[in-house]
Scaffold this motif. Structure first.
Motif, PDB file in Angstrom:
ATOM      1  N   ILE A 129       8.543  -2.356  -4.693  1.00  0.00           N
ATOM      2  CA  ILE A 129       8.726  -3.755  -5.078  1.00  0.00           C
ATOM      3  C   ILE A 129       7.495  -4.554  -4.658  1.00  0.00           C
ATOM      4  O   ILE A 129       6.998  -4.395  -3.547  1.00  0.00           O
ATOM      5  CB  ILE A 129      10.007  -4.316  -4.442  1.00  0.00           C
ATOM      6  N   GLY A 130       7.012  -5.379  -5.573  1.00  0.00           N
ATOM      7  CA  GLY A 130       5.838  -6.191  -5.283  1.00  0.00           C
ATOM      8  C   GLY A 130       6.069  -7.641  -5.660  1.00  0.00           C
ATOM      9  O   GLY A 130       7.206  -8.078  -5.839  1.00  0.00           O
ATOM     10  N   ALA A 157      -2.397 -12.218  -0.505  1.00  0.00           N
ATOM     11  CA  ALA A 157      -2.058 -10.858  -0.064  1.00  0.00           C
ATOM     12  C   ALA A 157      -2.429 -10.685   1.405  1.00  0.00           C
ATOM     13  O   ALA A 157      -3.369 -11.310   1.882  1.00  0.00           O
ATOM     14  CB  ALA A 157      -2.812  -9.839  -0.914  1.00  0.00           C
ATOM     15  N   ASN A 158      -1.689  -9.863   2.096  1.00  0.00           N
ATOM     16  CA  ASN A 158      -2.067  -9.439   3.445  1.00  0.00           C
ATOM     17  C   ASN A 158      -2.623  -8.031   3.293  1.00  0.00           C
ATOM     18  O   ASN A 158      -1.868  -7.077   3.110  1.00  0.00           O
ATOM     19  CB  ASN A 158      -0.859  -9.459   4.368  1.00  0.00           C
ATOM     20  N   THR A 159      -3.935  -7.918   3.356  1.00  0.00           N
ATOM     21  CA  THR A 159      -4.574  -6.642   2.997  1.00  0.00           C
ATOM     22  C   THR A 159      -4.363  -5.551   4.054  1.00  0.00           C
ATOM     23  O   THR A 159      -4.761  -4.417   3.847  1.00  0.00           O
ATOM     24  CB  THR A 159      -6.077  -6.845   2.719  1.00  0.00           C
ATOM     25  N   TYR A 186      -3.933  -5.831  -4.123  1.00  0.00           N
ATOM     26  CA  TYR A 186      -3.725  -6.767  -5.226  1.00  0.00           C
ATOM     27  C   TYR A 186      -4.658  -6.407  -6.387  1.00  0.00           C
ATOM     28  O   TYR A 186      -5.679  -5.755  -6.211  1.00  0.00           O
ATOM     29  CB  TYR A 186      -3.967  -8.213  -4.783  1.00  0.00           C
ATOM     30  N   ARG A 187      -4.237  -6.804  -7.570  1.00  0.00           N
ATOM     31  CA  ARG A 187      -5.113  -6.772  -8.729  1.00  0.00           C
ATOM     32  C   ARG A 187      -4.760  -7.985  -9.567  1.00  0.00           C
ATOM     33  O   ARG A 187      -3.710  -8.610  -9.358  1.00  0.00           O
ATOM     34  CB  ARG A 187      -4.940  -5.476  -9.518  1.00  0.00           C
ATOM     35  N   LYS A 189       0.845  -1.203   0.000  1.00  0.00           N
ATOM     36  CA  LYS A 189       0.000   0.000   0.000  1.00  0.00           C
ATOM     37  C   LYS A 189       0.879   1.251   0.000  1.00  0.00           C
ATOM     38  O   LYS A 189       1.981   1.241   0.546  1.00  0.00           O
ATOM     39  CB  LYS A 189      -0.899   0.006   1.236  1.00  0.00           C
ATOM     40  N   GLU A 190       0.330   2.313  -0.565  1.00  0.00           N
ATOM     41  CA  GLU A 190       1.073   3.585  -0.640  1.00  0.00           C
ATOM     42  C   GLU A 190       1.546   4.053   0.733  1.00  0.00           C
ATOM     43  O   GLU A 190       2.624   4.613   0.883  1.00  0.00           O
ATOM     44  CB  GLU A 190       0.182   4.669  -1.267  1.00  0.00           C
TER      45      GLU A 190
END
Lengths: 230, 83
Positions: free
Chosen positions: B39-40, B66-68, B73-74, B11-12
């Protein structure tokens, strides 16, 4: 008090945890393999450090779906003490038993050293034998101990006194608000990056961590006593 | 059979120490025009097709990939070419 130490593939602090309880406290303790599904009969649950499932995907992400986890969640809901150290903390976060997440250390290094911690809350079942504000020395050993949560969660943690330990010296990993350990809202689930089980024997030069386990034992004795007279 | 391409990013609001280190390295390599590096993760799934495939992918991402708390995620669902 009968304690379960959960063992995942890749756990590597399970024996230290077992030793702290068996020899440090002189209490009953079993290893419980991650594929088991019941924790009935255990009074306290310990999730040790290590690299469960090789830390694949994210630390604790895969362990969170292990067969034993519904029983850990059940024990937490029943109010039993649940302690997660290091990778155990990561697993408790992934399981949603504690709020927030752990990121890579700010300096990207794996840090292995003894650090001073401040006891922010001694009114918990894990910290009753520490003085409020007491500085203790406990080893850390992690690459991803940089605690993160959003502003709202941080405000809640503060308001509910869920921040139990903070780094008293230089913040080693970039954790928000110098957080080293937090509890859930009920105060019976503690997650912390530092390793009290590695500081539980005078022979190893440090007993500061032993009082955490003794606090759990005292809490258990008090609750058994309360049940007997009620 | 479908190929699902999942992109996971921090996240930003979350600091990315790895991205910062890579950006520093790029600056040292004389690419001062690089303003930020994030980095993702990229994950590919091969999945049986079905009416509820998007719903399943959402659940898979939310529950495991993903850990929200820290990640977004997309994903793209593509027709898989059989060999």
């Amino acid at each position: 008090m009968k304690t379960a130490v959960i063992v995942f593939p890749g756990s590597n602090c399970d024996q230290d945890m077992y030793y702290a309880i068996k020899d440090g406290l002189g209490e009953d303790v079993d290893y419980v393999w991650h594929a088991e599904t019941s924790l009935d009969g255990y009074d306290a649950i310990m999730i040790p450090g290590g690299f469960s499932y090789g830390d694949y995907l994210r630390c604790g992400a895969i362990a969170r779906f292990a067969g034993i986890m519904p029983a850990v969640i059940k024990a937490a809901e029943e109010g039993k003490p649940v302690l997660g150290v290091c990778n155990g903390f990561q697993i408790l976060l992934e399981a949603g038993l504690l709020p927030g997440a752990l990121l890579k250390n700010k300096n990207l290094k794996f840090i292995c050293e003894t650090v001073p911690l401040k006891t922010e809350n001694n009114q918990t079942m894990f910290t009753s034998l520490y003085k409020e504000g007491e500085i203790i020395r406990i080893p850390i050993a992690h690459g991803e101990g940089n605690y993160y949560c959003d502003d709202e969660t941080l405000a809640e943690l503060k308001a509910n006194h869920q921040i139990v330990f903070t780094y008293a010296g230089e913040n080693p990993n970039g954790s928000r608000a110098d957080i080293a350990g937090i509890t859930n809202r009920n105060g019976n689930v503690l997650g912390m990056m530092p390793h009290p089980e590695r500081a539980a024997d005078a022979m190893l030069g440090n007993k500061d961590g032993l009082r955490l386990f003794q606090s759990i034992l005292n809490h258990w004795r008090d609750s058994v006593h309360a049940n007997c007279i009620s | 059979m479908k190929k699902v391409k999942v992109y996971i990013t921090l996240k930003e609001s979350v600091l990315d120490p790895q991205g910062q280190a890579v950006m520093q390295s790029l600056h040292n390599m004389n690419y001062p025009d690089v303003q930020d590096v994030r980095i993702g993760k990229y994950i590919e799934l091969q999945m049986e097709d079905g009416a509820d495939i998007a719903q399943k992918v959402d659940a898979i991402c939310d529950r495991l990939l993903a850990n929200t708390v820290i990640e977004n995620y997309r994903y793209e669902i593509e027709e898989e070419v059989r060999s």
